[in-house]
Motif scaffolding. Sequence first.
Motif, short mmCIF file in Angstrom:
data_model
loop_
_atom_site.label_atom_id
_atom_site.label_comp_id
_atom_site.label_asym_id
_atom_site.label_seq_id
_atom_site.Cartn_x
_atom_site.Cartn_y
_atom_site.Cartn_z
N SER A 39 1.74 -1.14 2.34
CA SER A 39 0.76 -1.22 2.67
C SER A 39 -0.69 -0.36 2.31
N ALA B 295 7.69 7.60 6.21
CA ALA B 295 6.54 7.07 6.07
C ALA B 295 6.49 5.83 7.38
N LYS B 296 5.10 5.11 7.57
CA LYS B 296 5.11 4.46 8.73
C LYS B 296 4.39 3.77 8.40
N ARG B 297 3.70 3.00 9.48
CA ARG B 297 2.12 2.04 8.66
C ARG B 297 1.57 2.23 9.91
N ASN B 298 0.48 2.11 9.56
CA ASN B 298 -1.10 3.03 10.23
C ASN B 298 -0.57 3.89 10.83
N CYS C 14 -0.83 8.30 12.60
CA CYS C 14 0.12 8.72 12.02
C CYS C 14 0.57 9.63 13.87
N TYR D 151 6.55 0.74 -1.15
CA TYR D 151 5.97 0.10 -0.06
C TYR D 151 3.81 -0.09 -0.74
N ASN E 257 -2.46 1.10 4.82
CA ASN E 257 -3.12 1.41 5.67
C ASN E 257 -1.69 2.69 6.55
N TYR E 258 -1.08 3.22 6.24
CA TYR E 258 0.24 4.47 6.20
C TYR E 258 -0.36 5.39 6.87
N CYS E 259 0.70 5.76 7.11
CA CYS E 259 1.48 7.50 6.76
C CYS E 259 2.51 8.12 6.15
N HIS F 239 -2.69 10.56 6.35
CA HIS F 239 -2.62 8.90 6.21
C HIS F 239 -2.93 9.16 4.97
N SER F 240 -3.07 8.14 4.62
CA SER F 240 -3.55 6.84 4.16
C SER F 240 -5.22 7.27 3.17
#
Length: 122
Positions: free
Chosen positions: A29, A97-100, A102, A27, A31-33, A52-53
């Motif tokens: 990024s 996990a995901k971008r940006n 939460c 991973y 900025n992630y959640c 969140h990151s």
Amino acid sequence: QVQLVESGGGSVQAGGSLTLSCAASGYTSSNYCMGWFRQAPGKEREGVATIHSGGVTSLTDSVKGRFTISKDNAKNTLYLQMNSLNPEDTAVYYCAAKRNWCYLSSSAFNYWGQGTQVTVSS
């Protein structure tokens, strides 16, 4: 390729504690959640906790005061400390996990681990 590998599940009696871990790799990024979700037999997958990151956390109401989500950036590892477990917490727990930003919604997450079983007996 993002990989998430959970560990730490098991069987415990009511009132006990477990700590789940999720090792993340691939991973990039900043900025992630990351989150924990669970799915009990015959039920839909539900959001348990997100982080969140930037460090902001969110917990679903049923686990507030009992569960804590945290992450170790140096180890690329996500944790879920679970205390005062009860039989209703029995489920397969998934790391995601995901971008940006939460959301406590499984449909928002792109990457998933294989899950780890948590069983709480009364």
